[in-house]
Scaffold this active site. Structure first.
Site, mmCIF file in Angstrom:
data_model
loop_
_atom_site.group_PDB
_atom_site.id
_atom_site.type_symbol
_atom_site.label_atom_id
_atom_site.label_comp_id
_atom_site.label_asym_id
_atom_site.label_seq_id
_atom_site.Cartn_x
_atom_site.Cartn_y
_atom_site.Cartn_z
ATOM 1 N N ALA A 18 -11.493 -3.692 -5.233
ATOM 2 C CA ALA A 18 -10.294 -3.143 -4.587
ATOM 3 C C ALA A 18 -10.256 -1.626 -4.665
ATOM 4 O O ALA A 18 -9.192 -1.020 -4.671
ATOM 5 C CB ALA A 18 -9.046 -3.734 -5.249
ATOM 6 N N ALA A 19 -11.443 -1.012 -4.730
ATOM 7 C CA ALA A 19 -11.482 0.443 -4.912
ATOM 8 C C ALA A 19 -11.593 1.207 -3.604
ATOM 9 O O ALA A 19 -11.435 2.428 -3.575
ATOM 10 C CB ALA A 19 -12.646 0.814 -5.827
ATOM 11 N N ARG A 24 -10.642 2.549 8.111
ATOM 12 C CA ARG A 24 -10.366 2.043 9.457
ATOM 13 C C ARG A 24 -8.889 1.727 9.704
ATOM 14 O O ARG A 24 -8.468 1.498 10.826
ATOM 15 C CB ARG A 24 -11.227 0.789 9.713
ATOM 16 C CG ARG A 24 -12.683 1.111 9.921
ATOM 17 C CD ARG A 24 -13.568 -0.111 9.744
ATOM 18 N NE ARG A 24 -13.776 -0.445 8.334
ATOM 19 C CZ ARG A 24 -14.589 -1.413 7.904
ATOM 20 N NH1 ARG A 24 -15.241 -2.156 8.763
ATOM 21 N NH2 ARG A 24 -14.729 -1.639 6.614
ATOM 22 N N GLN A 83 -13.718 2.636 -10.704
ATOM 23 C CA GLN A 83 -14.891 3.089 -9.933
ATOM 24 C C GLN A 83 -14.478 4.440 -9.343
ATOM 25 O O GLN A 83 -13.918 4.505 -8.253
ATOM 26 C CB GLN A 83 -15.220 2.081 -8.819
ATOM 27 C CG GLN A 83 -16.477 2.449 -8.039
ATOM 28 C CD GLN A 83 -16.629 1.630 -6.761
ATOM 29 O OE1 GLN A 83 -15.695 0.979 -6.290
ATOM 30 N NE2 GLN A 83 -17.821 1.671 -6.186
ATOM 31 N N GLY A 88 -19.868 2.114 -2.646
ATOM 32 C CA GLY A 88 -20.255 0.835 -2.049
ATOM 33 C C GLY A 88 -19.950 -0.359 -2.936
ATOM 34 O O GLY A 88 -19.672 -0.235 -4.126
ATOM 35 N N ASN A 180 -20.672 -13.319 6.343
ATOM 36 C CA ASN A 180 -20.474 -13.183 4.902
ATOM 37 C C ASN A 180 -18.988 -12.900 4.657
ATOM 38 O O ASN A 180 -18.429 -11.947 5.196
ATOM 39 C CB ASN A 180 -21.341 -12.021 4.398
ATOM 40 C CG ASN A 180 -20.942 -11.573 3.004
ATOM 41 O OD1 ASN A 180 -20.461 -12.371 2.205
ATOM 42 N ND2 ASN A 180 -21.162 -10.294 2.713
ATOM 43 N N ASN A 238 -9.582 -5.142 8.129
ATOM 44 C CA ASN A 238 -10.125 -3.786 8.184
ATOM 45 C C ASN A 238 -9.300 -2.869 9.078
ATOM 46 O O ASN A 238 -9.386 -1.656 8.963
ATOM 47 C CB ASN A 238 -11.569 -3.813 8.670
ATOM 48 C CG ASN A 238 -12.493 -4.431 7.631
ATOM 49 O OD1 ASN A 238 -12.353 -4.165 6.437
ATOM 50 N ND2 ASN A 238 -13.394 -5.278 8.063
ATOM 51 N N TYR A 377 36.125 -3.410 3.555
ATOM 52 C CA TYR A 377 35.143 -2.956 2.582
ATOM 53 C C TYR A 377 35.628 -3.320 1.192
ATOM 54 O O TYR A 377 36.692 -2.872 0.759
ATOM 55 C CB TYR A 377 34.902 -1.436 2.667
ATOM 56 C CG TYR A 377 34.019 -0.997 1.530
ATOM 57 C CD1 TYR A 377 32.719 -1.501 1.412
ATOM 58 C CD2 TYR A 377 34.473 -0.135 0.527
ATOM 59 C CE1 TYR A 377 31.910 -1.161 0.338
ATOM 60 C CE2 TYR A 377 33.663 0.222 -0.545
ATOM 61 C CZ TYR A 377 32.386 -0.304 -0.633
ATOM 62 O OH TYR A 377 31.587 0.019 -1.695
#
Ligand code: UD1
Ligand code: CA
Length: 475
Positions: A18-19, A24, A83, A88, A180, A238, A377
């Protein structure tokens, strides 16, 4: 290192990547913090993972906006791996090495693949163990595979030769429809024995985790693929358009689950119901209703169109006429609200109470059977059972510096267009005359008039008309 104390599944750790930035999306916010079904993408993935292993065996890899991402999911009790530079998906797993190498196997999930269900993760785990594989890839065959890495099998068997990213596909590989999912199982020993052989000779100059498939095959390890039965479950997000379609899928699932338990939803595609919402059987939702956050609704309620209910508890048999806005409040059985009632945080509406059109409440308790049917009110007030609040009543709860309480005791009657200047108390069974400005407490059973006496001038209007007519004629 691995906690040996509470260890319900010592063979598996789960790593969630999740880094990444999510370039995009064209958004300032980290991708995994974008929401579907009312919760961040990452929270959905963690919740699925928690049904497989305990939170202490879940490692979330964070980097881009690490602090914000960590803060958003920290309450779920997971661990974090930093990370610092995002080089990547392969590099992400390198960063987790020290923390997860002692597990025999790890499951790797993607923080941006949020519709994954626990059953599917479990079948990936079992398939991986059954095949004694070094790497098992969860795949799918969606109608449009564009943008995903493709899984190249060895002649239609379980065995995989390689994963090829979209940008690197040859002409013939472009026809491959098996994608994938970005979800894998790895045996840690072969994974970490080979991970340093990943290279960055690709379109993004990154370490791709997907290249582990070919590397492991080369080292004669077993790499297999398992196809998910429902491709919708492994779709990624994405772009914001993809995000919207995942959100739609998740909400359609939610509506289907609710309808399966006896909730009627007319035109479910128009309703927005967050994932954690609970609704009892025989409740009816009309079109264009939103039920958000941690809202719980009982049975036999009717929620008419354009109502938005968030983080509230609703008992059985409650009627919301169109356009009610309810936030962080509780509504007891048999109450009737709306149209256009605004119930703001901290309100408690009692059994069979009526709160009508253009009535706003805030931190206000309405007793059993109390009524405020029109244009009022009611803020910071405690309204007893059976009280009748006339049209146009205003509690003046704010003096510019502080908020003050209004108490209206059981059975009191507040005439229309009254202003109750807090702090003030109206005693049990008392009457406030219409149009009053009440600045002092009213004892039980009294009548309070807080307005000047009416003066009536007989004939005044006729005389004025006559004078005008004379003046006009004289011109
Ligand atoms: C990845 C796969 C692709 C697959 C797709 C499925 C690679 C190279 N490609 O592509 O085969 O079809 O997922 O959705 O893995 N992340 C990090 N650190 C990084 C980079 C990414 O933690 O340095 C995280 C991201 O936050 C994201 C996940 O890894 O949650 C996947 O990264 P992303 O850039 O979205 O990969 P895809 O291009 O979708
Ligand atoms: Ca992705």
């Amino acid at each position: 290192m691995r906690n040996q104390k509470i260890n319900d599944n010592p063979d598996f750790g789960i790593v969630i990547m999740a880094a990444g930035k999510g370039t995009r999306l064209k958004s300032k916010r980290a991708k995994v913090l974008h929401e579907i079904g009312g919760q961040p993408l990452l929270a959905h993935v963690i919740k699925a993972a928690q049904q497989i292993v305990a939170a202490e065996h879940i490692y979330v890899i964070i980097g881009h906006q690490a602090d914000a991402v960590q803060a958003a999911v920290e309450p779920l009790g997971v661990k974090f791996v930093l990370q610092a530079e995002q080089r990547g998906t392969g590099h992400a797993i390198m960063c987790a090495r020290d923390q997860v190498a002692s597990y025999q196997n790890i499951l790797v999930l993607s923080g941006d693949v949020p519709l994954i269900r626990k059953e599917t993760i479990a079948s990936l785990r079992d398939f991986h163990l059954g095949k004694k594989a070094a790497m098992t890839i969860l795949t799918a065959a969606p109608s449009d595979p564009f943008g995903y890495g493709r899984v190249i099998r060895a002649g239609g068997s379980d065995r995989v030769k390689a994963i090829v990213e979209q940008k690197a596909l040859s002409k013939s590989q472009q026809k491959e429809r098996e994608i994938n999912s970005g979800i894998y199982a790895f045996a840690t020993r072969p994974l970490f024995a080979n991970i340093d052989r990943l290279k960055t000779d690709n379109a993004h100059h990154e370490f791709y985790l997907t290249d582990m498939a070919a590397l492991l095959v080369k080292s004669r390890a077993t790499v297999v693929a398992l196809k998910a039965s429902d491709p919708a479950e492994v779709l990624g997000a994405n772009t914001l358009a993809e995000m919207a379609s995942l959100d739609a899928t998740m909400r359609a699932r939610k509506c289907a689950d609710l309808m399966a338990t006896g909730v009627s939803i007319y035109r479910p595609e128009t309703c927005l119901i967050d994932n954690d919402v609970e609704i009892g059987a025989d409740t009816i939702l009309e079109p264009f209703v939103q039920i958000l956050g941690r809202t719980r609704i009982g049975s036999d309620c009717r929620i008419r169109s354009f109502s938005v209910i968030s983080n509230s508890q609703i008992d059985d048999n409650v009627l919301f006429r169109p356009g009610c806005i309810i936030d962080q409040s509780t509504i007891a059985a048999g109450a009737q609200l709306g149209p256009y009632t605004h119930v703001r945080p901290g309100s408690e509406i009692g059994e069979n109470a009526h709160v009508g059109n253009f009535v706003e409440t805030k931190k206000t308790r309405m007793g059993r059977g109390a009524k405020a049917n029109h244009l009022s009110y009611l803020g910071d007030s405690d309204i007893g059972p059976g009280v009748n609040v006339g049209a146009g009543t205003i509690t003046c709860n704010y003096d510019g510096a502080h908020k003050h309480m209004t108490v209206i005791e059981e059975g009191a009657f507040i005439g229309s267009d009254s202003t109750l200047v807090a702090p003030v108390r109206i005693g049990k069974g008392a009457y406030v005359a219409a149009g009053s400005t009440i600045t002092e407490d009213v004892p039980a059973d009294a009548l309070a008039l807080g307005r000047s006496r009416q003066t009536t001038k007989e004939g005044w209007a006729r005389e004025r008309r006559d004078e005008r007519a004379k003046a006009k004629a004289g011109k």
